[in-house]
Design an enzyme around this catalytic site. Structure first.
Site, PDB file in Angstrom:
ATOM      1  N   SER A  83       0.898  -1.191   0.244  1.00 12.08           N
ATOM      2  CA  SER A  83      -0.095   0.424   0.301  1.00 12.08           C
ATOM      3  C   SER A  83       1.135   0.999   0.249  1.00 12.08           C
ATOM      4  O   SER A  83       1.640   1.475  -1.048  1.00 12.08           O
ATOM      5  CB  SER A  83      -1.115  -0.372   1.149  1.00 12.08           C
ATOM      6  N   ASP A 123      -6.419  -3.430  -2.386  1.00 19.16           N
ATOM      7  CA  ASP A 123      -5.333  -3.310  -1.511  1.00 19.16           C
ATOM      8  C   ASP A 123      -4.410  -4.496  -0.300  1.00 19.16           C
ATOM      9  O   ASP A 123      -4.944  -5.491  -0.448  1.00 19.16           O
ATOM     10  CB  ASP A 123      -6.144  -2.627   0.357  1.00 19.16           C
TER      11      ASP A 123
END
Length: 757
Positions: free
Chosen positions: A78, A224
């Site tokens: 991320s 994600d």
């Protein structure tokens, strides 16, 4: 000194030659330097996700550079993928910090575009329909976009910054070997990126659910990476790490008193899952590894405006472990040599030999190609291609439009991926307007906008606007581009409307009229600027029919015998036909609380009425704004004239009254054929909400203006004055104003207003 360095240089040269001949080996394993270098362990970073909290990674990297701690590989998730990927691509920590500081991170992260870059039709829709997101409507029901934000701007920036790399580069061939990961939304499994476009891998890893839209890569819908592994310690170990420096900046769980909204509850669920896999990864750390957990406090996932603060906290947390980190450091000389011999892969200047366009939306491939307007043989510059694509993105006809550099048969070209708004084909937007004045006179309007673009391959669009409440209006229009879709267009339209107009005697309301208007017309539209980002002009034929009927009130007459009787107020009808022209140039930073820019809105209507008399109607409205720090000045000057003899129809012509239209008086209190109005408004930005991109303003205004029925009555002596104090905020449901105003002869008004008057 030079003699002592000679064996080292020869050894490095031989090692580097071996590396180039054996590309599968990692750089740190290829270089063997006599003395301390040969004894150094392989050190890898594991950088966690955490949104804006991830700027602490930059602070950690700055201190590691300061302490001369070598980094042999990086695994990031991320926001850790963003910082780690850029560092692996050859950027120093200071350069990453400098580049990010130069950006408006809140706006870029949330895909906010400066208003002046939007097409004029989008600016008008945003002002009229501020309520929530656009809804898609189809035979399958009502839908929303896949993510709140597409993160198109952030993807473009990452691509611009990494354009020096080969598009299909092996991540082991980066200056620092790199890995990142994402989550397959269909299977829930982890996807590890080892090669390919670096910017796309980073973008997939940071696609936080419900915040950033997922990304499709190689047929997989990816979100994600933090959902499966937010702190990739084991991936760093798989890359050959002897020592893992793990930086955990994950968002802590919220206490019960914050779990009061659906968004916070949803975010807490994601945080719980993330925290579980983080604890599992932390358990893999050994005694020789280093765990850094910066105390980021209340810096949230979306606090991008607090990036500098996060960097400082990262530096502080790393310095607290100086003793352990110094044991991993190199001498300044060896660290400098090691830095200089990093691989620096650079694409040579290349020419675009082909353009492939993949689109799944309503916009034809040929139209996208034409708007890109890229000639074969042009030198490839990622930033220039993205600039052209951003213009398409700003038109909001796609969820996202991006490109990638590809190689085919020894030639380079670009592939454009146009992800259409497939959650339509009908799109709905909503607006709300409320107002209340000192005398209880107020209004309520609910507005619904419907758009059906691309009815044909020629770009035909059907537009409907419905308004009901104190007023009722329905406007329907077709827009057909004539030549190029972003150029001139033909627009037949029809409109019916009905509202209430008040009649005042002085400051006293004595009657209400029902005002009905029916309109038909055909406009020829001209877009001004690139994709009409400067404004629009229209020229067309209009037919208007007005009908005015008394609703409440009448004349109280005294008879000769002393009795009284009530006489009905007069009615009126009027038809007009003629040629109407209009132009609007809008460069204001905000429609309600502009801090800079200007707007000019002018129109003229020339024709004849059913009384066989010619008329001319002209109007101009201007606004100018400028700011210094938190202080802004707005200047307005409006004027209008209706040159028409023998017809007096209430509601035709200009009105004044209401907030920022002589604020001390009631809405539309003054009506006449001629109008002049001017104001000076001071705005103080008292509170700035960076995440929302909005602010709370305190303001004061001085206003002067009046309306007249006869041109000979116009004079500066007869101008009415007003002064106001107010607070205002541009909320997610529209601008909100609360204040009071004083005028002449005891006129006063306490007002509340939501949305447009």
């Amino acid at each position: 000194m030079y003699k002592s360095l000679f064996p080292v240089v020869i050894t490095i040269f031989i090692s580097l030659l071996g590396y180039l001949l054996t590309p599968s080996l990692a750089l740190a394993e290829s270089i063997t330097v006599p003395g301390e270098q040969a004894k150094k362990p392989r050190i890898c970073l594991a950088l966690s996700g955490g949104g804006a909290r991830g700027f602490a990674h930059v602070g950690v990297l700055k201190v590691l550079e300061e302490l001369h701690v070598p980094i042999d590989c990086i695994a990031g998730t991320s926001m850790g993928a963003v910082v780690g990927g850029l560092y692996a691509a050859g950027f120093s920590a200071s350069e990453i910090e400098k580049r990010l500081d130069a950006l408006k991170l809140n706006d870029i992260a949330l895909d906010r575009v400066e208003r002046r870059y939007l097409p004029q039709s989008i600016r008008e829709e945003d002002e009229q329909y501020p309520l929530g997101a656009t809804l898609g409507l189809s035979a399958n029901g009502v839908r929303l976009p896949a993510g709140v934000v597409q993160a198109s701007q952030f993807l473009e920036i990452l691509q611009n910054w990494t354009a020096h790399l080969q598009p299909d580069i092996d991540f082991d061939r980066l200056p620092i070997p790199f890995r990142t990961l994402a989550t397959d939304m269909e299977t829930g499994k982890m996807v590890i990126f080892t090669k390919g476009p670096l910017h796309k891998a980073i973008r997939a890893s940071m696609a936080a659910p419900g915040v950033f839209a997922p990304v499709e890569i190689d047929g997989k819908l990816l979100s994600d990476g933090g959902l499966v592994k937010n702190l990739p310690v084991d991936i760093a170990r798989q890359m050959g790490a002897d020592v893992v420096i793990a930086i955990n900046i994950g968002t802590p769980l919220m206490p019960r008193d914050q779990l009061l909204t659906l968004f916070n509850v949803s975010q807490q669920m994601v945080n719980i899952l993330t925290e579980q896999n983080v604890e599992a990864q932390k358990a893999l750390l050994g005694p020789n590894d280093v765990l850094i957990e910066p105390a980021l406090g209340n810096i949230t996932f979306m606090d991008f405006a607090r990036s500098k603060e996060a960097v400082k906290i990262g530096e502080k947390a790393t310095h607290e472990l100086d003793a352990k980190l110094l044991a991993l450091s190199l001498s300044p000389e060896m660290y400098a040599i090691r830095h200089e011999i990093r691989l620096n892969p650079q694409l040579p200047p290349i020419k675009i030999q082909f353009i492939d366009i993949t689109t799944n939306g309503a916009v034809p491939e040929s139209d996208i190609r034409r708007q890109l307007n890229i000639s074969m043989g042009t030198e490839y510059k990622a930033e220039e291609v993205n600039r052209k694509l951003s213009i398409l993105n700003n038109a909001r006809e796609f969820d996202s439009v991006n490109h990638e550099l590809v190689e085919r048969d020894g030639e380079y070209g670009i592939r454009v991926n146009a992800n259409g708004r497939n959650w339509g084909p009908h799109f709905l937007r909503f607006g709300l307007a409320l107002s209340s004045g000192f005398e209880g006179a107020g209004g309520f309007k609910l507005q619904v906008g419907h758009r059906r673009p691309w009815l044909t391959d020629g770009g035909l669009e059907w537009r409907n606007d419905l308004e009901f409440g104190n007023s009722i209006k329905y406007h329907t229009e077709l827009r057909q581009p004539l030549f190029e879709r972003e150029g001139m267009y033909l627009a037949p339209f029809a409109e019916i409307g009905q509202n209430t107009r008040n009649l005042y005697s002085g400051n006293t309301r004595i009657a209400e009229y029902n005002f009905r208007s029916d309109k038909l017309g055909l406009d020829l539209g001209f877009r001004i600027g690139e994709q009409s980002n400067l404004g629009e002009a229209k020229l067309g034929l209009n037919f208007n029919h007005y009908r005015v009927r008394p609703k409440i009130g009448g004349f109280l007459l005294l008879n000769e015998d002393g009795s009284t009787k009530v006489e009905t107020l007069p009615s009126a009808d009027l038809q007009q036909f003629g040629l109407k022209s209009a132009v609007v140039i809008d460069q204001l930073s905000d429609a309600s609380f502009p801090r800079y820019g200007y707007k000019i809105d002018a129109s003229a209507f020339l024709g004849t009425s059913d009384t066989r008399k010619n008329f001319q109607e002209v109007a101009i409205s201007t606004t100018w704004a400028n700011s210094i720090n938190n202080h802004s000045i707005n200047l307005k000057l409006n004027a209008a004239g209706l040159f028409q003899k023998g017809t007096d129809v209430r509601g035709i012509g200009s009105t004044l009254g209401g907030f920022q239209q002589l604020s001390a008086y009631q809405p539309d209190q003054f009506t006449g054929d001629f109008m002049v109005y001017g104001s000076v408004t001071y705005l103080l930005r008292a509170v700035k909400f960076d995440l929302a991109g909005q602010s709370l303003f305190l303001g004061t205004s001085l206003e002067a203006g009046n309306v007249w029925n006869k041109g000979e009555d116009i004079s500066f002596k007869s101008l009415r004055k007003s002064a106001s104090l107010f607070a205002g905020f541009n909320s997610f449901i529209g601008p909100i104003y609360l204040g009071f105003a004083l005028g002449q002869s005891g006129a006063k008004n306490v007002f509340f207003q939501l949305g447009r008057q």
